[in-house]
Design an enzyme around this catalytic site. Structure first.
Site, PDB file in Angstrom:
ATOM      1  N   SER A 123       0.869  -1.334   0.096  1.00  0.00           N
ATOM      2  CA  SER A 123       0.071  -0.182   0.178  1.00  0.00           C
ATOM      3  C   SER A 123       1.119   1.495   0.251  1.00  0.00           C
ATOM      4  CB  SER A 123      -0.614   0.161   1.363  1.00  0.00           C
ATOM      5  OG  SER A 123      -1.291   1.239   1.513  1.00  0.00           O
ATOM      6  N   TYR A 151      -1.122  -0.657  11.043  1.00  0.00           N
ATOM      7  CA  TYR A 151      -1.965  -1.962   9.489  1.00  0.00           C
ATOM      8  C   TYR A 151      -0.277  -1.122   8.450  1.00  0.00           C
ATOM      9  CZ  TYR A 151      -2.382  -1.427   4.131  1.00  0.00           C
ATOM     10  OH  TYR A 151      -3.512  -1.698   3.405  1.00  0.00           O
ATOM     11  N   LYS A 189       2.746  -3.493   6.941  1.00  0.00           N
ATOM     12  CA  LYS A 189       2.571  -3.537   5.850  1.00  0.00           C
ATOM     13  C   LYS A 189       4.745  -3.399   4.980  1.00  0.00           C
ATOM     14  CE  LYS A 189      -0.553  -4.655   3.841  1.00  0.00           C
ATOM     15  NZ  LYS A 189      -1.289  -5.845   3.141  1.00  0.00           N
TER      16      LYS A 189
END
Ligand code: WQD
Length: 338
Positions: A125, A150, A154
């Site tokens: 992302s 989050y 990643k």
């Protein structure tokens, strides 16, 4: 016929990618724990392509279940979508994110090493860039300390993959998505958030469908032309096609290193207020909204430099944001039976 494992293959981006894989002649097996997807998506994929993917309900944190799957199933490549992905939830429950997103990845990579599976596509992302120093963002932009667990999961995942590729024959491509929106033209699959949508476009379509009273615009006092945040909204079908192209790059060994990164966006930024206006234009629906306080953690503006993906991956977006918004609305209407 090459067989591809798609983890999270019943989810939003996963299901669209399964459709594109099948239409390009790949055989697909899906692992999904159904924590954020519905089993009905399997029949919907079959309705679109005429082929029902094999499906295994597995929680990838269950190391033994993962080992058994790979003992019983041989695959030629993996596209790994399965992960927890709500920014806000990750702040409240970081350990859920580190356990789910990192343990799952490690168990999958261990099986790649054990069973000589050398082609691994990772769903990443643009959130790894944080607030960029310059725009548009290239893959060389610094990865900053993520503002959420989050985003951090990643970043750590990409490092785990890179280290593993350096220590084995695995070759991997990490695809950094900007903001996926829209739905397949059949309106058979699309974004189906559980509970109140966190993301902009599903909240817009649910408001237009009458499920939500009005959209809250999180701030219009940012240093942007109209004061609202800017993002790069990419049609989910364009995004899905990029995964097939990336996989073919690995199979044909056209990659320049064992770990490559590509930004997947349109290269154009759109503000929240521009998205609202575009939605009203393509649907003819007036969207009720109000300006409220900023949302903590939001970056001001982020959109992709797509040069590398265009040149080296040989991929570019074909659909406009307006087409994506229209498809999102068609999907919402089909889900609500309106
Ligand atoms: C877009 C813009 C909001 C909702 C996140 C993750 C990213 C990816 C996509 C998983 C922002 C504004 C939103 C609303 C609003 N997720 N907004 N009212 O935050 O850019 O990206 O989701 O892979 O990794 O970071 O997407 O759709 O939540 O927000 O005004 O009700 O819309 O402030 O400016 P975001 P988003």
């Amino acid at each position: 016929m090459k067989k591809i494992l798609v983890t999270g293959g019943l989810g939003y981006i996963g299901s669209h990618t399964v459709v594109e894989l099948q239409e390009k002649g790949f055989s697909v097996v899906i692992i999904d724990d159904l924590s954020n997807a519905d089993i009905s998506v399997l029949d919907r994929i079959e309705k679109i392509t005429g082929q029902k993917p094999a499906f295994h309900k597995i929680d990838l944190r269950d190391k033994n279940a993962v080992e058994v799957f790979f003992k019983e199933n041989s695959v030629d490549g993996i596209i790994h979508f399965a992960a927890s992905k709500a920014v806000g939830e990750s702040v409240e429950n970081p350990l859920l994110y580190y356990e789910n997103n990192l343990h799952s990845l490690v168990y999958l990579l261990q099986q790649c090493q054990k069973h000589a599976i050398s082609n691994f596509i990772f769903s990443s992302s643009c959130t790894v860039y944080g607030e960029p120093d310059s725009l548009p963002i290239t893959e060389e932009a610094p990865v900053k300390k993520a503002v959420s667990p989050y985003g951090n999961s990643k970043q750590i995942s990409e490092e785990i993959i890179q280290d593993t590729c350096n220590a084995s024959n695995i070759q991997s491509i990490s695809l950094r998505y900007f903001n996926p929106i829209g739905a397949h033209k059949s309106a058979e699959i699309g974004e189906l958030p559980k509970g109140a949508p966190q993301n902009l476009v599903p909240f817009i379509t649910q408001t237009a469908a009458g499920l939500r009273k009005e959209l809250s615009v999180y701030g219009n006092d940012y240093p942007t032309p109209d004061g609202s945040c800017i993002r790069d909204y990419i049609h989910v079908v364009d995004l899905a096609k990029a995964h097939v192209v990336a996989l073919q790059r690995l199979f044909e060994k056209r990659n320049s290193s064992n770990f490559e990164i590509f930004n997947l966006g349109t290269g154009r930024g759109s503000s929240v207020l521009e998205v609202i206006k575009a939605f009203e234009k393509v649907t003819g629906k007036k969207l009720p909204y109000k300006i409220v306080d900023r949302r903590p953690g939001d970056v001001i503006a982020v959109y992709a430099d797509t040069t590398k993906a265009n040149k080296e991956l040989g991929w570019k977006t074909e659909k406009t944001m307006e087409e994506a918004l229209a498809s999102a609305w068609e999907w919402e209407k089909s889900v609500r039976g309106v």
